[in-house]
Enzyme design. Structure first.
Site, PDB file in Angstrom:
ATOM      1  N   HIS A  75       0.905   5.255   0.860  1.00 55.33           N
ATOM      2  CA  HIS A  75       0.325   6.411   1.590  1.00 55.33           C
ATOM      3  C   HIS A  75       0.346   7.575   0.826  1.00 55.33           C
ATOM      4  O   HIS A  75       1.495   8.088   0.560  1.00 55.33           O
ATOM      5  CB  HIS A  75       1.139   6.558   2.981  1.00 55.33           C
ATOM      6  CG  HIS A  75       1.257   5.768   3.955  1.00 55.33           C
ATOM      7  ND1 HIS A  75       0.482   5.333   5.104  1.00 55.33           N
ATOM      8  CD2 HIS A  75       1.763   4.276   3.943  1.00 55.33           C
ATOM      9  CE1 HIS A  75       0.794   4.297   5.629  1.00 55.33           C
ATOM     10  NE2 HIS A  75       1.672   3.505   5.009  1.00 55.33           N
ATOM     11  N   HIS A 113       0.840  -1.204   0.011  1.00 52.50           N
ATOM     12  CA  HIS A 113       0.055  -0.135   0.203  1.00 52.50           C
ATOM     13  C   HIS A 113       0.737   1.207  -0.103  1.00 52.50           C
ATOM     14  O   HIS A 113       2.132   1.244   0.602  1.00 52.50           O
ATOM     15  CB  HIS A 113      -0.726  -0.033   1.233  1.00 52.50           C
ATOM     16  CG  HIS A 113      -0.392  -0.069   2.550  1.00 52.50           C
ATOM     17  ND1 HIS A 113       0.382  -1.488   2.976  1.00 52.50           N
ATOM     18  CD2 HIS A 113       0.164   0.604   3.352  1.00 52.50           C
ATOM     19  CE1 HIS A 113       0.798  -1.398   4.174  1.00 52.50           C
ATOM     20  NE2 HIS A 113       0.786   0.047   4.466  1.00 52.50           N
TER      21      HIS A 113
HETATM   22  P1  5GP Z   1       2.303   0.505   7.278  1.00 49.87           P
HETATM   23  O1  5GP Z   1       1.928  -0.976   6.985  1.00 49.87           O
HETATM   24  O2  5GP Z   1       2.830   1.374   5.930  1.00 49.87           O
HETATM   25  O3  5GP Z   1       3.369   0.718   8.282  1.00 49.87           O
HETATM   26  O4  5GP Z   1       0.869   1.225   7.678  1.00 49.87           O
HETATM   27  C1  5GP Z   1      -0.136   0.509   7.775  1.00 49.87           C
HETATM   28  C2  5GP Z   1      -1.103   1.974   8.012  1.00 49.87           C
HETATM   29  O5  5GP Z   1      -2.659   1.003   7.814  1.00 49.87           O
HETATM   30  C3  5GP Z   1      -1.098   2.811   9.155  1.00 49.87           C
HETATM   31  O6  5GP Z   1      -0.800   4.009   8.893  1.00 49.87           O
HETATM   32  C4  5GP Z   1      -2.245   2.340   9.875  1.00 49.87           C
HETATM   33  O7  5GP Z   1      -2.855   3.429  10.547  1.00 49.87           O
HETATM   34  C5  5GP Z   1      -3.422   1.962   8.827  1.00 49.87           C
HETATM   35  N1  5GP Z   1      -4.374   0.955   9.138  1.00 49.87           N
HETATM   36  C6  5GP Z   1      -4.074  -0.001  10.038  1.00 49.87           C
HETATM   37  N2  5GP Z   1      -5.463  -0.880  10.228  1.00 49.87           N
HETATM   38  C7  5GP Z   1      -6.226  -0.138   9.564  1.00 49.87           C
HETATM   39  C8  5GP Z   1      -7.620  -0.510   9.252  1.00 49.87           C
HETATM   40  O8  5GP Z   1      -8.210  -1.485   9.953  1.00 49.87           O
HETATM   41  N3  5GP Z   1      -8.390   0.457   8.427  1.00 49.87           N
HETATM   42  C9  5GP Z   1      -7.574   1.546   8.039  1.00 49.87           C
HETATM   43  N4  5GP Z   1      -8.309   2.104   7.102  1.00 49.87           N
HETATM   44  N5  5GP Z   1      -6.458   1.792   8.075  1.00 49.87           N
HETATM   45  C10 5GP Z   1      -5.613   0.905   8.837  1.00 49.87           C
END
Ligand code: 5GP
Ligand code: ZN
Length: 137
Positions: free
Chosen positions: A101, A99
């Site tokens: 951001h 994903h």
């Molecule tokens: P990363 O894997 O790049 O560190 O970030 C994962 C991102 O997903 C985080 O910014 C977190 O806030 C977001 N996130 C985690 N769980 C959920 C969820 O259930 N729903 C949504 N919409 N975002 C999520």
């Protein structure tokens, strides 16, 4: 794949504030936003990270980023954004579904970028040669 949080959001098994969807990609709000409008963009095909994803899926996700980012900025009144990818656990990836951001930025919002280290020119040259050899394989 059944245990993947973001695949469950794609399937509608978990809620999310979706802001854009097409046949290949989905964009929805991050539940812990850096700033207003912080949006995650994913491929509907599951892959853990960039290494696992197909070029086609990455291109589809990037096309969506290109399409929605300026519109998100217009909506939240921002004039710039950071595009983030935490690729792998050591890089801070928490959700193992690739994903990106989109993080709208505002003057003085306190969000910090990475800090570079000082390095000898010789070390840069050695590293560049090592990388050229690795990439040429
Ligand atoms: P990363 O894997 O790049 O560190 O970030 C994962 C991102 O997903 C985080 O910014 C977190 O806030 C977001 N996130 C985690 N769980 C959920 C969820 O259930 N729903 C949504 N919409 N975002 C999520
Ligand atoms: Zn997934």
């Amino acid at each position: 794949m059944n245990d993947c949080l973001f695949c469950k959001i794609i399937a509608g098994e978990l809620p999310a504030y979706k802001v854009y969807e097409d046949d290949r990609t989905l964009a929805f709000l991050d539940i812990h936003p850096v700033n207003s409008g912080h949006t995650l963009v994913i491929s509907k095909n599951h892959s853990r990270d960039m290494q696992e994803a197909s070029v086609d899926d990455v291109c589809a996700v990037m096309a969506t980023v290109h399409h929605i980012a300026p519109r998100i900025l217009a909506a939240v009144g921002s004039e710039g954004y950071n595009l983030g990818l935490n690729n792998g656990r050591d890089a801070g990836q928490v959700v193992p579904h690739l994903h990106f951001h989109i993080m709208p930025r505002f003057a003085g919002d306190g969000h910090h970028l990475w800090h570079g280290k000082s390095i000898e020119d010789k070390e840069l040259a050695v590293t560049a040669e090592k990388l050229r050899m690795a990439i040429a394989v």
